[in-house]
Scaffold this motif. Structure first.
Motif, mmCIF file in Angstrom:
data_model
loop_
_atom_site.group_PDB
_atom_site.id
_atom_site.type_symbol
_atom_site.label_atom_id
_atom_site.label_comp_id
_atom_site.label_asym_id
_atom_site.label_seq_id
_atom_site.Cartn_x
_atom_site.Cartn_y
_atom_site.Cartn_z
ATOM 1 N N ARG A 102 0.558 -1.418 -0.135
ATOM 2 C CA ARG A 102 0.244 -0.241 -0.219
ATOM 3 C C ARG A 102 0.781 1.304 0.216
ATOM 4 O O ARG A 102 0.447 2.537 -0.006
ATOM 5 C CB ARG A 102 -0.793 -0.035 1.277
ATOM 6 C CG ARG A 102 -1.789 -0.613 1.268
ATOM 7 C CD ARG A 102 -2.579 -1.575 -0.127
ATOM 8 N NE ARG A 102 -3.739 -0.518 -0.327
ATOM 9 C CZ ARG A 102 -4.097 0.024 -1.560
ATOM 10 N NH1 ARG A 102 -4.253 -0.342 -2.128
ATOM 11 N NH2 ARG A 102 -5.176 0.797 -1.317
ATOM 12 N N HIS A 105 -0.002 4.330 -2.494
ATOM 13 C CA HIS A 105 -1.096 4.844 -1.801
ATOM 14 C C HIS A 105 -0.837 5.671 -0.945
ATOM 15 O O HIS A 105 -1.901 6.753 -0.005
ATOM 16 C CB HIS A 105 -1.867 4.132 -2.180
ATOM 17 C CG HIS A 105 -1.617 3.082 -3.322
ATOM 18 N ND1 HIS A 105 -3.173 3.525 -4.347
ATOM 19 C CD2 HIS A 105 -1.484 2.094 -3.409
ATOM 20 C CE1 HIS A 105 -2.884 2.521 -5.014
ATOM 21 N NE2 HIS A 105 -3.095 1.397 -4.660
ATOM 22 N N GLN A 106 0.202 5.945 0.030
ATOM 23 C CA GLN A 106 0.785 6.811 0.537
ATOM 24 C C GLN A 106 1.098 8.104 0.529
ATOM 25 O O GLN A 106 1.580 8.121 -0.208
ATOM 26 C CB GLN A 106 1.160 5.249 1.890
ATOM 27 C CG GLN A 106 0.688 4.422 2.674
ATOM 28 C CD GLN A 106 -0.499 4.608 3.067
ATOM 29 O OE1 GLN A 106 -0.493 5.752 3.874
ATOM 30 N NE2 GLN A 106 -1.509 3.817 2.913
ATOM 31 N N TRP A 112 -3.512 5.297 7.178
ATOM 32 C CA TRP A 112 -4.076 4.631 6.927
ATOM 33 C C TRP A 112 -5.275 3.956 7.342
ATOM 34 O O TRP A 112 -5.861 4.759 8.176
ATOM 35 C CB TRP A 112 -3.577 3.054 7.685
ATOM 36 C CG TRP A 112 -3.372 1.671 7.318
ATOM 37 C CD1 TRP A 112 -4.640 1.233 8.034
ATOM 38 C CD2 TRP A 112 -3.149 0.908 6.839
ATOM 39 N NE1 TRP A 112 -4.926 -0.447 7.331
ATOM 40 C CE2 TRP A 112 -3.915 -0.849 6.238
ATOM 41 C CE3 TRP A 112 -1.927 1.015 5.698
ATOM 42 C CZ2 TRP A 112 -3.419 -1.932 5.811
ATOM 43 C CZ3 TRP A 112 -1.354 -0.289 4.950
ATOM 44 C CH2 TRP A 112 -1.643 -1.205 4.927
ATOM 45 N N ASP A 116 -7.043 0.496 3.118
ATOM 46 C CA ASP A 116 -5.892 -0.263 2.878
ATOM 47 C C ASP A 116 -6.203 -1.136 3.212
ATOM 48 O O ASP A 116 -5.750 -2.001 2.597
ATOM 49 C CB ASP A 116 -4.816 1.124 3.458
ATOM 50 C CG ASP A 116 -4.772 1.704 3.210
ATOM 51 O OD1 ASP A 116 -4.583 1.944 1.342
ATOM 52 O OD2 ASP A 116 -4.374 3.623 3.668
#
Length: 277
Positions: A102, A105-106, A112, A116
């Motif tokens: 993930r 996508h951070q 979070w 996620d």
């Protein structure tokens, strides 16, 4: 036009040119398999498709733009990579490793999220490693570890996945399980590009084959178009018969034995005749 393609590229490493003027397109939503003898340029091509190796001339195009024009995280949101040799940090658990998928996508301030969490859970269920989530990766079998790495790539939530010799070092059972998993991912819309050494697995599971020799593409198309006795001898130097797979119907390569193999059969027949006589 294909989302991922190579246009007139010169690629290599350590100042050594592997391919020149190489052009190839990956059909969208295909399971493309790159085959060829050792050192023919298969993995070099795959690394160029993933942006790990930049062409010295020409370009790799992703979604209409030079792949090197994107930021790293943007490429990772579009293309997932399962490298040939993956080493997990000591003691990391399955869930924590999959969660690293993930990362693209951070953001700097993005925390979070439930999305996620769901992406990680979905990836672990797809690869049948959910029941291993709390176990350290370094305690798993080779087949289990490979599934965990696939889960991490899936957690990236990309439409395109690149697989560099994914079945290497696995026994035949785990090889088939992994190839069946890739087929399932292809069936739900993923575009897969794999480098494989096993020509019969390539023909059974691939929908589009690219055959390479000496850094050049010598043939591409469906398995029926590419896997012929003539091409196998030209590319691999192997005399063979090509017969239908009795289960899948795909072309399968049967190597022709050396003269001594046929002689052994003749000798055994002679022994049996003498015994019966």
């Amino acid at each position: 036009m294909a989302r991922l393609r190579v246009e007139s590229a010169t690629i290599g490493y350590d100042r050594r040119i592997i391919s020149e003027h190489l052009s190839v397109a990956i059909p969208d939503e295909s399971f493309t398999v790159i085959v060829g003898p050792n050192a023919c340029g298969k993995s070099t091509l795959l690394r160029s498709l993933s942006r790990l190796r930049k062409p010295s001339a020409g370009q790799v195009v992703l979604d209409g733009a030079d792949i090197n024009s994107y930021k790293t995280k943007e490429v990772a949101r579009r293309v997932g990579l399962l490298p040939q040799a993956s080493i997990a940090p000591d003691g990391i658990t399955v869930a924590d490793l999959v969660a690293r998928g993930r990362y693209p996508h951070q953001g700097f301030i993005r925390q979070w999220t439930e999305d996620d969490e769901q992406a990680v859970l979905r990836a672990m269920h797809q690869t049948s490693v959910a029941d291993l989530s709390g176990r350290p990766v370094d305690e798993l079998s080779g087949g289990q570890r490979q599934r965990v790495w696939v889960a991490m790539a899936l957690a990236q939530h990309t439409d395109i996945m690149l697989l560099d010799e994914p079945t290497t070092f696995l026994d035949i059972t785990h090889q088939i399980e992994l190839m069946e998993l890739f087929t399932d991912l292809h069936d739900v819309g993923h575009t897969l590009v794999a480098v494989l050494h096993d020509l019969n697995q390539a023909a059974r599971y691939g929908t589009h084959l690219i055959a390479m020799k000496d850094g050049a593409v010598v043939a591409e198309g469906t398995p029926d178009q590419v896997v012929t006795a003539e091409l196998v001898e030209e590319v691999f130097g192997l005399r063979c018969l090509v017969v239908p797979d009795p289960v899948a119907g795909s072309p399968q390569v049967v190597p022709l034995g050396r003269e001594r193999t046929r002689q052994r059969s003749t000798d055994n027949t002679g022994v049996e005749s003498a015994r019966n006589g």
